[in-house]
Scaffold this motif. Structure first.
Motif, short mmCIF file in Angstrom:
data_model
loop_
_atom_site.label_atom_id
_atom_site.label_comp_id
_atom_site.label_asym_id
_atom_site.label_seq_id
_atom_site.Cartn_x
_atom_site.Cartn_y
_atom_site.Cartn_z
N VAL A 172 0.85 -1.18 0.00
CA VAL A 172 0.00 0.00 0.00
C VAL A 172 0.89 1.23 0.00
O VAL A 172 1.89 1.28 0.74
CB VAL A 172 -0.89 0.05 1.26
CG1 VAL A 172 -1.81 1.27 1.24
CG2 VAL A 172 -1.72 -1.22 1.38
N ILE A 173 0.55 2.22 -0.81
CA ILE A 173 1.26 3.49 -0.75
C ILE A 173 0.26 4.60 -0.44
O ILE A 173 -0.93 4.52 -0.78
CB ILE A 173 2.04 3.81 -2.03
CG1 ILE A 173 1.11 4.16 -3.18
CG2 ILE A 173 2.95 2.65 -2.43
CD1 ILE A 173 1.82 4.83 -4.34
N LEU A 240 -5.53 5.87 -0.77
CA LEU A 240 -4.59 4.74 -0.72
C LEU A 240 -4.48 4.14 -2.11
O LEU A 240 -5.44 4.15 -2.88
CB LEU A 240 -5.07 3.67 0.26
CG LEU A 240 -5.31 4.07 1.72
CD1 LEU A 240 -5.70 2.83 2.52
CD2 LEU A 240 -4.09 4.74 2.31
N LEU A 241 -3.32 3.59 -2.40
CA LEU A 241 -3.12 2.89 -3.67
C LEU A 241 -2.41 1.58 -3.39
O LEU A 241 -1.34 1.57 -2.76
CB LEU A 241 -2.29 3.74 -4.64
CG LEU A 241 -1.88 3.06 -5.95
CD1 LEU A 241 -3.10 2.70 -6.80
CD2 LEU A 241 -0.92 3.95 -6.74
N THR A 242 -3.01 0.49 -3.81
CA THR A 242 -2.38 -0.82 -3.68
C THR A 242 -1.75 -1.16 -5.03
O THR A 242 -2.42 -1.11 -6.06
CB THR A 242 -3.42 -1.89 -3.29
OG1 THR A 242 -4.06 -1.48 -2.08
CG2 THR A 242 -2.77 -3.24 -3.09
N ASP A 256 6.79 11.92 -2.75
CA ASP A 256 6.80 11.87 -1.29
C ASP A 256 5.69 10.92 -0.85
O ASP A 256 4.53 11.31 -0.68
CB ASP A 256 6.56 13.27 -0.73
CG ASP A 256 6.72 13.32 0.79
OD1 ASP A 256 7.29 12.36 1.34
OD2 ASP A 256 6.27 14.31 1.40
N ILE A 257 6.04 9.66 -0.70
CA ILE A 257 5.06 8.62 -0.37
C ILE A 257 5.58 7.69 0.71
O ILE A 257 6.80 7.58 0.92
CB ILE A 257 4.68 7.77 -1.61
CG1 ILE A 257 5.94 7.17 -2.25
CG2 ILE A 257 3.88 8.58 -2.62
CD1 ILE A 257 5.66 6.19 -3.38
N GLU A 258 4.66 7.04 1.37
CA GLU A 258 4.96 5.96 2.31
C GLU A 258 4.61 4.63 1.65
O GLU A 258 3.58 4.53 0.97
CB GLU A 258 4.16 6.12 3.60
CG GLU A 258 4.51 7.33 4.42
CD GLU A 258 5.81 7.16 5.19
OE1 GLU A 258 6.25 5.99 5.39
OE2 GLU A 258 6.40 8.19 5.57
N ILE A 259 5.46 3.64 1.84
CA ILE A 259 5.19 2.28 1.33
C ILE A 259 4.99 1.36 2.53
O ILE A 259 5.87 1.21 3.37
CB ILE A 259 6.36 1.78 0.46
CG1 ILE A 259 6.58 2.72 -0.73
CG2 ILE A 259 6.08 0.35 -0.03
CD1 ILE A 259 7.76 2.32 -1.61
N LEU A 260 3.81 0.76 2.59
CA LEU A 260 3.44 -0.05 3.75
C LEU A 260 2.96 -1.43 3.31
O LEU A 260 2.41 -1.59 2.21
CB LEU A 260 2.30 0.64 4.53
CG LEU A 260 2.60 2.06 5.03
CD1 LEU A 260 1.31 2.73 5.46
CD2 LEU A 260 3.58 2.02 6.18
#
Length: 301
Positions: A172-173, A240-242, A256-260
């Motif tokens: 998920v980002i 959210l983007l999967t 500027d993103i988080e990768i989870l």
């Protein structure tokens, strides 16, 4: 000597010559001894020569057979090499456009390795790539509109060949300011708004199927066909983007993103390479298939 002659008869002739025995020749060819004798009988009739004469437990070639055997062996080897694609095949001598069906995810993964190598070593091979939906896959390959497709495992007809090439996993980002970052649970995932990248006519994807096992679904606020656009949007708002893991990593230093990790289990998605059965012996197609597998191995995917 008139009429058509079965070329398999010469394979029998060579086997008998090599083994000096009808029985051993039959065993080597995995056929019966009478079948070998019948083949020799036809050749004897055609050439009006006994070809072999029994000498104890062996058979020895006649002078006529000795005179033709070198040509027979050479001809058989030439035909065998042709069937194996070994005669004069040099990929650099084959100007060709290869039409690939790849999603943007796979283009971004394969092309940085594949294309520079082609430009350097085989500039005669050019690549044309486009996205293809699963209903288009088989018809496009059959019509030779596409030579090779790489995509998720889908049902196909008997005319379509396939080979496993890699697996896709998902993450998920989101923007760093997204509240999901502080509470990455399946509940917060299901109530959040999502961006979805999907081609027209695509089936429900593997993420939705896995989420449905929990009686949940995604709330789609944006659906588009390209990940670059979707990531750009997600980096600037609370969506959210999967997306595939490897592709997400390519965006990490651009936005500027988080990768989870996903907050629920999604099985890896098998990705296969597809081609039409009529391209089995197409040497350029075969060469490109081998090259794509080689690239996948280099990337460790």
């Amino acid at each position: 000597m008139h009429g058509k002659l079965d070329l398999n008869l010469f394979v029998v002739l060579r086997a008998v010559y090599d083994h000096g025995s009808i029985t051993k020749a039959a065993n080597a060819l995995h056929i019966t001894q009478p079948a070998v004798s019948h083949a020799l009988g036809r050749l004897r009739e055609k050439f009006d020569d006994p070809l072999f004469i029994r000498h104890g437990r062996q058979v020895v070639p006649t002078p006529f057979c000795q005179g033709i055997i070198a040509s027979v062996v050479k001809s058989i080897e030439t035909l065998e090499s042709t069937l194996q694609g070994k005669v004069g095949f040099d990929i650099s001598d084959k100007p060709r456009q290869v039409n690939l069906g790849l999603r943007d995810v796979l283009e971004s993964i394969f092309f940085p390795v594949l294309i520079p190598e082609l430009v350097k070593h085989t500039p005669n091979i050019t690549v044309n790539s486009r996205q293809v939906t699963w209903p288009e896959l088989a018809p496009a390959l059959a019509a030779k509109e596409l030579d090779i497709v790489i995509d998720a495992l889908v049902p196909t007809s008997r005319d379509i060949r396939s080979q496993f090439i890699c697996e896709e996993t998902f993450v998920v980002i989101c923007a760093p300011s997204n509240s999901y970052v502080d509470n990455p649970s399946i509940k917060s995932y299901s109530v959040a708004q999502h961006a979805l990248v999907s081609l027209k006519d695509s089936k429900l994807d593997t993420v939705d199927l896995a989420l449905a096992q929990h009686n949940l679904h995604r709330n789609i606020a944006l659906q588009c066909e390209h990940y670059f656009a979707a990531v750009n949007v997600v980096s600037q708002c609370d969506l959210l983007l999967t997306m595939p893991t490897r592709f997400a990593q390519q965006f990490s230093n651009k936005f500027d993103i988080e990768i989870l990790p996903l907050p629920f289990e999604v099985p890896p998605l098998p990705v296969h390479m597809y081609w039409h059965k009529n391209a089995d012996e197409d040497l350029v197609n075969l060469w490109m298939r081998e090259k794509l597998v080689e690239v996948a191995d280099k990337l460790g995917i």
